[in-house]
Design an enzyme around this catalytic site. Structure first.
Site, PDB file in Angstrom:
ATOM      1  N   SER A  14      29.425  43.423  61.343  1.00 33.23           N
ATOM      2  CA  SER A  14      30.591  43.784  60.982  1.00 33.23           C
ATOM      3  C   SER A  14      31.424  42.320  62.000  1.00 33.23           C
ATOM      4  CB  SER A  14      30.869  44.501  61.384  1.00 33.23           C
ATOM      5  OG  SER A  14      32.498  44.877  62.204  1.00 33.23           O
ATOM      6  N   LYS A  65      37.667  51.601  50.982  1.00 38.54           N
ATOM      7  CA  LYS A  65      39.204  51.109  51.362  1.00 38.54           C
ATOM      8  C   LYS A  65      40.613  52.456  50.084  1.00 38.54           C
ATOM      9  CE  LYS A  65      39.044  46.746  51.641  1.00 38.54           C
ATOM     10  NZ  LYS A  65      39.470  45.320  52.707  1.00 38.54           N
ATOM     11  N   TYR A 212      35.186  34.695  53.396  1.00 41.50           N
ATOM     12  CA  TYR A 212      34.974  33.943  54.783  1.00 41.50           C
ATOM     13  C   TYR A 212      33.336  33.443  55.041  1.00 41.50           C
ATOM     14  CZ  TYR A 212      34.504  38.919  56.290  1.00 41.50           C
ATOM     15  OH  TYR A 212      33.877  40.334  56.196  1.00 41.50           O
TER      16      TYR A 212
HETATM   17  N1  LIG Z   1      39.418  36.859  54.251  1.00 43.67           N
HETATM   18  C1  LIG Z   1      40.423  38.251  54.224  1.00 43.67           C
HETATM   19  O1  LIG Z   1      40.602  38.560  55.155  1.00 43.67           O
HETATM   20  C2  LIG Z   1      39.695  39.320  53.370  1.00 43.67           C
HETATM   21  C3  LIG Z   1      40.135  40.467  53.163  1.00 43.67           C
HETATM   22  C4  LIG Z   1      40.189  41.477  52.517  1.00 43.67           C
HETATM   23  C5  LIG Z   1      38.972  41.160  51.243  1.00 43.67           C
HETATM   24  N2  LIG Z   1      37.985  40.039  51.804  1.00 43.67           N
HETATM   25  C6  LIG Z   1      36.886  39.280  50.584  1.00 43.67           C
HETATM   26  O2  LIG Z   1      37.234  39.483  49.050  1.00 43.67           O
HETATM   27  C7  LIG Z   1      36.540  39.777  48.125  1.00 43.67           C
HETATM   28  C8  LIG Z   1      36.665  41.013  47.590  1.00 43.67           C
HETATM   29  O3  LIG Z   1      36.880  41.987  48.584  1.00 43.67           O
HETATM   30  P1  LIG Z   1      38.199  43.287  48.269  1.00 43.67           P
HETATM   31  O4  LIG Z   1      38.223  44.601  49.193  1.00 43.67           O
HETATM   32  O5  LIG Z   1      39.292  42.969  46.902  1.00 43.67           O
HETATM   33  O6  LIG Z   1      36.768  43.539  47.034  1.00 43.67           O
HETATM   34  P2  LIG Z   1      36.736  44.898  45.651  1.00 43.67           P
HETATM   35  O7  LIG Z   1      37.714  45.573  45.433  1.00 43.67           O
HETATM   36  O8  LIG Z   1      35.359  45.137  45.488  1.00 43.67           O
HETATM   37  O9  LIG Z   1      36.965  43.639  44.364  1.00 43.67           O
HETATM   38  C9  LIG Z   1      37.004  42.915  43.833  1.00 43.67           C
HETATM   39  C10 LIG Z   1      37.092  41.866  42.807  1.00 43.67           C
HETATM   40  O10 LIG Z   1      36.700  41.059  41.878  1.00 43.67           O
HETATM   41  C11 LIG Z   1      35.825  41.376  40.570  1.00 43.67           C
HETATM   42  N3  LIG Z   1      34.290  40.963  41.162  1.00 43.67           N
HETATM   43  C12 LIG Z   1      33.420  41.847  41.813  1.00 43.67           C
HETATM   44  N4  LIG Z   1      32.267  40.870  41.568  1.00 43.67           N
HETATM   45  C13 LIG Z   1      32.013  40.440  40.602  1.00 43.67           C
HETATM   46  C14 LIG Z   1      31.719  39.332  39.964  1.00 43.67           C
HETATM   47  N5  LIG Z   1      30.426  39.560  39.700  1.00 43.67           N
HETATM   48  N6  LIG Z   1      32.532  38.389  39.045  1.00 43.67           N
HETATM   49  C15 LIG Z   1      33.805  38.387  38.431  1.00 43.67           C
HETATM   50  N7  LIG Z   1      33.954  39.134  39.070  1.00 43.67           N
HETATM   51  C16 LIG Z   1      34.214  39.907  39.855  1.00 43.67           C
HETATM   52  C17 LIG Z   1      36.200  42.268  40.134  1.00 43.67           C
HETATM   53  O11 LIG Z   1      37.218  42.058  39.355  1.00 43.67           O
HETATM   54  P3  LIG Z   1      37.556  42.865  38.264  1.00 43.67           P
HETATM   55  O12 LIG Z   1      36.800  44.274  37.746  1.00 43.67           O
HETATM   56  O13 LIG Z   1      38.591  42.916  37.571  1.00 43.67           O
HETATM   57  O14 LIG Z   1      36.470  41.602  37.265  1.00 43.67           O
HETATM   58  C18 LIG Z   1      36.439  43.155  42.022  1.00 43.67           C
HETATM   59  O15 LIG Z   1      37.991  44.426  41.296  1.00 43.67           O
HETATM   60  C19 LIG Z   1      35.314  40.286  49.596  1.00 43.67           C
HETATM   61  O16 LIG Z   1      34.275  39.129  49.737  1.00 43.67           O
HETATM   62  C20 LIG Z   1      35.935  41.011  50.881  1.00 43.67           C
HETATM   63  O17 LIG Z   1      34.810  39.952  51.400  1.00 43.67           O
HETATM   64  C21 LIG Z   1      38.260  39.102  52.448  1.00 43.67           C
END
Ligand SMILES: NC(=O)c1ccc[n+]([C@@H]2O[C@H](COP(=O)([O-])OP(=O)(O)OC[C@H]3O[C@@H](n4cnc5c(N)ncnc54)[C@H](OP(=O)(O)O)[C@@H]3O)[C@@H](O)[C@H]2O)c1
Length: 253
Positions: A14, A65, A212
């Site tokens: 983490s 979340k 990241y």
């Molecule tokens: N840098 C930061 O501070 C930060 C902050 C938050 C999140 N993140 C990163 O952002 C990413 C998403 O986080 P989240 O919390 O939003 O997750 P989440 O709620 O699971 O959402 C991810 C979305 O991506 C799409 N997706 C998932 N798997 C996929 C695949 N195999 N092919 C195509 N689309 C796919 C889906 O959208 P559809 O169902 O519409 O296709 C899903 O709703 C993670 O990697 C997380 O580590 C980074």
């Protein structure tokens, strides 16, 4: 002892734990502690709150979340607008949900907005937001706030404005800002990249990846090889953690 921590299902490595533990040492906060709390089910949260003395705040990660919302007494308006909570404040037994991804993404994108347009052009920047999950909602909130027009790209017609099969070179050429909010390319699947016609990218494009780990994803590597400006997710990660700390400290003032 003031206790903080992270709840999620699998918390092997983490960022938050390392980040806050280092911060407490740096700031000489010897009576502060940050722990990882793996919950097999979000229904275990009330028991955790009841039995962990001194608990002041929690970060929330995948897959809780949204699932955490029914356990809260109150939601900050930003978290309510996004429908997702990644930070919890526990104050005299009262539990409030916040979403610091909005502040994190705002701090990353705001300085770039004036540079997204061509000099002398009054055409507003257009963006593609890849994915429709929790982080996508935070990104969409900030883009709306900044007046950047965008389309959500999703696997599902119901959740997005566009589906992946519509990602042709014309769409990519026109949308000079592309933000990946999917987990595609995240460790260990570092060879994977969102399926886009990358040959349509130019030096006028900006690619932002919320992933990241790794710092430079395959998505960003494609951008770099076509001369685009590329930005990884680490800056946002630090900014959203700073915002969580600011919110937790507000309780003390
Ligand atoms: N840098 C930061 O501070 C930060 C902050 C938050 C999140 N993140 C990163 O952002 C990413 C998403 O986080 P989240 O919390 O939003 O997750 P989440 O709620 O699971 O959402 C991810 C979305 O991506 C799409 N997706 C998932 N798997 C996929 C695949 N195999 N092919 C195509 N689309 C796919 C889906 O959208 P559809 O169902 O519409 O296709 C899903 O709703 C993670 O990697 C997380 O580590 C980074």
């Amino acid at each position: 002892m003031q206790r903080y921590g992270l709840i999620g299902r699998h918390l092997g490595h983490s960022f938050s734990s390392e980040h806050f533990s280092k911060r407490f040492v740096k700031e000489g906060l010897k009576d502060h502690r940050y722990d990882l709390f793996e919950l097999a089910d979000i229904a275990e949260l009330p028991e955790l709150l009841r039995t962990t003395r001194g608990l002041r705040g929690l970060n929330v990660t995948v897959p809780y979340k949204e699932a955490v919302i029914p356990f809260l007494d109150e939601m900050d308006p930003l978290a309510a607008a996004g429908g997702a909570v990644n930070t919890i404040v526990i104050d005299n037994g009262r539990i409030t949900g916040h979403n610091t991804d909005v502040a994190g993404f705002r701090s990353l994108i705001s300085p770039l907005v004036p540079t997204l347009r061509d000099p002398g052009s009054d055409i507003k920047a257009r963006a593609l937001v890849l994915g429709s999950g929790g982080a996508s909602r935070a990104v969409a909130f900030v883009l709306r706030e900044l007046g950047v027009r965008f389309r959500i790209v999703s696997r599902s017609r119901e959740r997005g404005d566009l589906t992946w099969d519509l990602m042709d070179p014309t769409v990519v050429r026109v949308c000079r800002l592309i933000i990946n909010t999917t987990p595609i390319g995240m460790f260990p699947n570092v060879e994977e990249a969102p399926p886009l016609p990358y040959a349509a990218l130019t030096a006028k494009h900006t690619l932002i990846d919320l992933v990241y780990n790794p710092k430079e994803t395959a998505f960003l590597k494609h951008g770099r090889s076509h001369g685009a400006r590329i930005i990884g997710g680490l800056g946002m990660l630090h900014a959203q953690a700073d915002e969580a700390w600011r919110i937790w400290q507000q309780q003390d003032n």
